[in-house]
Motif scaffolding. Structure first.
Motif, PDB file in Angstrom:
ATOM      1  N   THR A 135       9.498  20.117  45.862  1.00  0.00           N
ATOM      2  CA  THR A 135      10.310  18.917  46.023  1.00  0.00           C
ATOM      3  C   THR A 135       9.280  17.804  45.654  1.00  0.00           C
ATOM      4  O   THR A 135       7.932  18.158  45.539  1.00  0.00           O
ATOM      5  N   ALA A 136       9.653  16.640  45.495  1.00  0.00           N
ATOM      6  CA  ALA A 136       8.889  15.451  45.172  1.00  0.00           C
ATOM      7  C   ALA A 136       9.365  14.067  45.664  1.00  0.00           C
ATOM      8  O   ALA A 136      10.776  14.026  45.668  1.00  0.00           O
ATOM      9  N   GLU A 137       9.027  13.154  45.679  1.00  0.00           N
ATOM     10  CA  GLU A 137       9.366  11.769  46.115  1.00  0.00           C
ATOM     11  C   GLU A 137       9.889  11.187  44.822  1.00  0.00           C
ATOM     12  O   GLU A 137       9.477  11.423  43.677  1.00  0.00           O
ATOM     13  N   ASN A 138      10.771  10.105  45.161  1.00  0.00           N
ATOM     14  CA  ASN A 138      11.284   9.283  44.356  1.00  0.00           C
ATOM     15  C   ASN A 138      10.364   7.984  43.952  1.00  0.00           C
ATOM     16  O   ASN A 138       9.998   7.420  45.105  1.00  0.00           O
ATOM     17  N   GLY A 139       9.950   7.611  42.717  1.00  0.00           N
ATOM     18  CA  GLY A 139       9.270   6.563  42.646  1.00  0.00           C
ATOM     19  C   GLY A 139      10.012   5.231  42.345  1.00  0.00           C
ATOM     20  O   GLY A 139      11.341   5.290  42.431  1.00  0.00           O
ATOM     21  N   PRO A 140       9.232   4.082  42.582  1.00  0.00           N
ATOM     22  CA  PRO A 140       9.771   2.893  42.248  1.00  0.00           C
ATOM     23  C   PRO A 140      10.689   2.842  40.887  1.00  0.00           C
ATOM     24  O   PRO A 140      11.506   1.810  40.588  1.00  0.00           O
ATOM     25  N   ASP A 141      10.266   3.633  39.920  1.00  0.00           N
ATOM     26  CA  ASP A 141      10.901   3.376  38.745  1.00  0.00           C
ATOM     27  C   ASP A 141      12.190   4.519  38.626  1.00  0.00           C
ATOM     28  O   ASP A 141      12.773   4.747  37.554  1.00  0.00           O
ATOM     29  N   ASP A 142      12.622   5.023  39.725  1.00  0.00           N
ATOM     30  CA  ASP A 142      13.696   5.805  40.002  1.00  0.00           C
ATOM     31  C   ASP A 142      13.298   7.413  39.151  1.00  0.00           C
ATOM     32  O   ASP A 142      14.304   7.906  38.807  1.00  0.00           O
ATOM     33  N   LYS A 143      11.971   7.797  39.114  1.00  0.00           N
ATOM     34  CA  LYS A 143      11.663   9.091  38.670  1.00  0.00           C
ATOM     35  C   LYS A 143      11.028   9.684  39.777  1.00  0.00           C
ATOM     36  O   LYS A 143      10.189   9.266  40.495  1.00  0.00           O
ATOM     37  N   PRO A 144      10.577  10.927  39.527  1.00  0.00           N
ATOM     38  CA  PRO A 144       9.811  11.880  40.507  1.00  0.00           C
ATOM     39  C   PRO A 144       8.323  11.346  40.327  1.00  0.00           C
ATOM     40  O   PRO A 144       7.948  11.240  39.365  1.00  0.00           O
ATOM     41  N   ILE A 145       7.635  11.339  41.487  1.00  0.00           N
ATOM     42  CA  ILE A 145       6.200  11.157  41.502  1.00  0.00           C
ATOM     43  C   ILE A 145       5.491  12.628  41.518  1.00  0.00           C
ATOM     44  O   ILE A 145       5.508  12.980  42.369  1.00  0.00           O
ATOM     45  N   LEU A 146       4.858  12.574  40.264  1.00  0.00           N
ATOM     46  CA  LEU A 146       4.162  13.948  39.990  1.00  0.00           C
ATOM     47  C   LEU A 146       3.310  14.382  41.141  1.00  0.00           C
ATOM     48  O   LEU A 146       3.110  15.362  41.573  1.00  0.00           O
ATOM     49  N   SER A 147       2.578  13.240  41.512  1.00  0.00           N
ATOM     50  CA  SER A 147       1.269  13.610  42.461  1.00  0.00           C
ATOM     51  C   SER A 147       1.700  13.865  43.988  1.00  0.00           C
ATOM     52  O   SER A 147       0.960  14.250  44.821  1.00  0.00           O
ATOM     53  N   THR A 148       3.103  13.601  44.213  1.00  0.00           N
ATOM     54  CA  THR A 148       3.551  13.961  45.621  1.00  0.00           C
ATOM     55  C   THR A 148       4.166  15.492  45.664  1.00  0.00           C
ATOM     56  O   THR A 148       4.981  15.506  46.830  1.00  0.00           O
ATOM     57  N   LEU A 149       3.994  16.188  44.557  1.00  0.00           N
ATOM     58  CA  LEU A 149       4.899  17.564  44.655  1.00  0.00           C
ATOM     59  C   LEU A 149       4.286  18.303  45.810  1.00  0.00           C
ATOM     60  O   LEU A 149       3.182  18.343  46.135  1.00  0.00           O
ATOM     61  N   GLU A 150       5.424  18.848  46.447  1.00  0.00           N
ATOM     62  CA  GLU A 150       5.058  19.736  47.592  1.00  0.00           C
ATOM     63  C   GLU A 150       5.906  21.079  47.200  1.00  0.00           C
ATOM     64  O   GLU A 150       6.882  21.209  46.699  1.00  0.00           O
ATOM     65  N   ALA A 151       5.283  22.210  47.870  1.00  0.00           N
ATOM     66  CA  ALA A 151       5.825  23.548  47.506  1.00  0.00           C
ATOM     67  C   ALA A 151       5.939  24.248  48.944  1.00  0.00           C
ATOM     68  O   ALA A 151       4.936  24.171  49.756  1.00  0.00           O
ATOM     69  N   PHE A 152       7.330  25.138  48.971  1.00  0.00           N
ATOM     70  CA  PHE A 152       7.187  25.573  50.376  1.00  0.00           C
ATOM     71  C   PHE A 152       7.642  27.101  49.947  1.00  0.00           C
ATOM     72  O   PHE A 152       8.485  27.548  49.336  1.00  0.00           O
ATOM     73  N   ARG A 153       6.969  28.195  50.843  1.00  0.00           N
ATOM     74  CA  ARG A 153       7.275  29.578  50.614  1.00  0.00           C
ATOM     75  C   ARG A 153       8.404  30.139  51.793  1.00  0.00           C
ATOM     76  O   ARG A 153       8.184  29.752  52.713  1.00  0.00           O
ATOM     77  N   CYS A 154       9.567  30.705  51.255  1.00  0.00           N
ATOM     78  CA  CYS A 154      10.505  30.957  52.231  1.00  0.00           C
ATOM     79  C   CYS A 154      10.698  32.361  51.939  1.00  0.00           C
ATOM     80  O   CYS A 154      10.672  32.876  50.935  1.00  0.00           O
ATOM     81  N   ASP A 155      10.899  33.219  53.048  1.00  0.00           N
ATOM     82  CA  ASP A 155      11.533  34.650  52.977  1.00  0.00           C
ATOM     83  C   ASP A 155      13.333  34.631  52.866  1.00  0.00           C
ATOM     84  O   ASP A 155      13.733  33.629  53.120  1.00  0.00           O
ATOM     85  N   ASN A 156      13.616  35.511  52.171  1.00  0.00           N
ATOM     86  CA  ASN A 156      15.242  35.595  52.141  1.00  0.00           C
ATOM     87  C   ASN A 156      16.072  35.863  53.076  1.00  0.00           C
ATOM     88  O   ASN A 156      17.081  36.255  53.059  1.00  0.00           O
ATOM     89  N   THR A 157      15.418  35.563  54.516  1.00  0.00           N
ATOM     90  CA  THR A 157      16.325  35.647  55.475  1.00  0.00           C
ATOM     91  C   THR A 157      16.615  34.262  55.833  1.00  0.00           C
ATOM     92  O   THR A 157      17.516  33.861  57.055  1.00  0.00           O
ATOM     93  N   LEU A 158      16.184  33.243  55.490  1.00  0.00           N
ATOM     94  CA  LEU A 158      16.515  31.641  55.780  1.00  0.00           C
ATOM     95  C   LEU A 158      16.987  31.053  54.322  1.00  0.00           C
ATOM     96  O   LEU A 158      16.622  31.349  53.153  1.00  0.00           O
ATOM     97  N   GLY A 159      17.535  30.082  54.553  1.00  0.00           N
ATOM     98  CA  GLY A 159      18.380  29.039  53.628  1.00  0.00           C
ATOM     99  C   GLY A 159      17.384  27.754  53.791  1.00  0.00           C
ATOM    100  O   GLY A 159      16.786  27.397  54.453  1.00  0.00           O
ATOM    101  N   ILE A 160      18.117  26.719  52.688  1.00  0.00           N
ATOM    102  CA  ILE A 160      17.627  25.561  52.823  1.00  0.00           C
ATOM    103  C   ILE A 160      18.829  24.581  52.216  1.00  0.00           C
ATOM    104  O   ILE A 160      19.620  25.131  51.631  1.00  0.00           O
ATOM    105  N   ASN A 161      18.776  23.436  52.622  1.00  0.00           N
ATOM    106  CA  ASN A 161      19.693  22.526  52.460  1.00  0.00           C
ATOM    107  C   ASN A 161      19.073  21.099  51.974  1.00  0.00           C
ATOM    108  O   ASN A 161      18.446  20.421  52.913  1.00  0.00           O
ATOM    109  N   TYR A 162      19.081  20.930  50.791  1.00  0.00           N
ATOM    110  CA  TYR A 162      18.591  19.428  50.260  1.00  0.00           C
ATOM    111  C   TYR A 162      19.226  18.546  50.702  1.00  0.00           C
ATOM    112  O   TYR A 162      20.750  18.507  50.682  1.00  0.00           O
ATOM    113  N   LYS A 163      19.045  17.145  50.967  1.00  0.00           N
ATOM    114  CA  LYS A 163      19.578  15.938  51.106  1.00  0.00           C
ATOM    115  C   LYS A 163      19.893  15.648  49.789  1.00  0.00           C
ATOM    116  O   LYS A 163      19.288  15.791  48.664  1.00  0.00           O
TER     117      LYS A 163
END
Length: 203
Positions: A122-150
């Motif tokens: 995931t990444a934050e949205n910037g003032p130019d309405d584009k993703p901010i590369l320096s804010t990248l986050e990564a999450f490891r998940c096993d396949n017993t759980l799901g995720i729901n993006y806003k």
């Protein structure tokens, strides 16, 4: 956690939790305890409700208070993503991110046994309405759980590792491509011929 190099960012995925993913959406899993769980199906099952917030920001066409009548109405699309090509390299290059401006999007592994994993980026949205590369986050998940993006959260398409995973997904879609899914390619930011702007460390 990120580290800057002269060429590109490298991101180390962290184990996903309800707390560290809250800004991007919800983790969908059986809660350890739930005082609101109820017995159903003649006492043969437990029901755990409201584990994620499913959102459609497009108001109905018939809504007289609709501030944007140019938006097409949307319906819930229940689909299956068959991610059949696990990443076999120790690093994965990020070339693009996408977002769904008007809908949440849920991914729920089917038949999860805990032996397969996937990585969410995931990444934050910037003032130019584009993703901010320096804010990248990564999450490891096993396949017993799901995720729901806003809605409107920049994220990478699902990165499956170790073995194939099938996901059931739910997204409100209107059929208008840019309203349903917007992509941003890090062409200028990458500064490289391969277009890779950041690396996710998988091993």
């Amino acid at each position: 956690m990120t580290s800057e190099t002269t060429e590109r960012i490298t991101v180390q995925p962290k184990p996903i939790t309800n707390e560290n993913f809250a800004r991007w959406g919800q983790v969908v899993r059986l809660p350890d305890t739930d005082p609101n769980a109820v017995q159903v199906n003649q006492g043969t099952a437990q029901k755990f409700s409201h584990l994620a917030e499913f959102v459609n920001l497009r108001p109905p066409k018939t809504d007289s208070a609709n501030p944007n009548k140019s938006l097409d109405s949307a319906t819930a699309n229940i689909a299956i993503f068959k991610c059949y090509k696990p990443v076999a390299t120790p690093q994965f290059g990020i070339k693009l991110l996408e977002r769904h401006p008007y809908s949440s999007q849920m991914f729920m592994p089917m038949g999860g046994d805990g032996n397969g994993s996937y990585v969410v980026v995931t990444a934050e949205n910037g003032p130019d309405d584009k993703p901010i590369l320096s804010t990248l986050e990564a999450f490891r998940c096993d396949n017993t759980l799901g995720i729901n993006y806003k809605p409107n959260v920049w994220h990478h398409p699902m990165i499956v590792i170790e073995k194939p995973v099938q996901f059931m997904t739910i997204t409100y879609e209107s059929g208008v491509a840019l309203e349903d899914c917007e992509e941003y390619w890090f062409t200028k930011e990458s500064g490289s011929e391969d277009g890779i702007a950041a690396l996710i460390q998988l091993a």
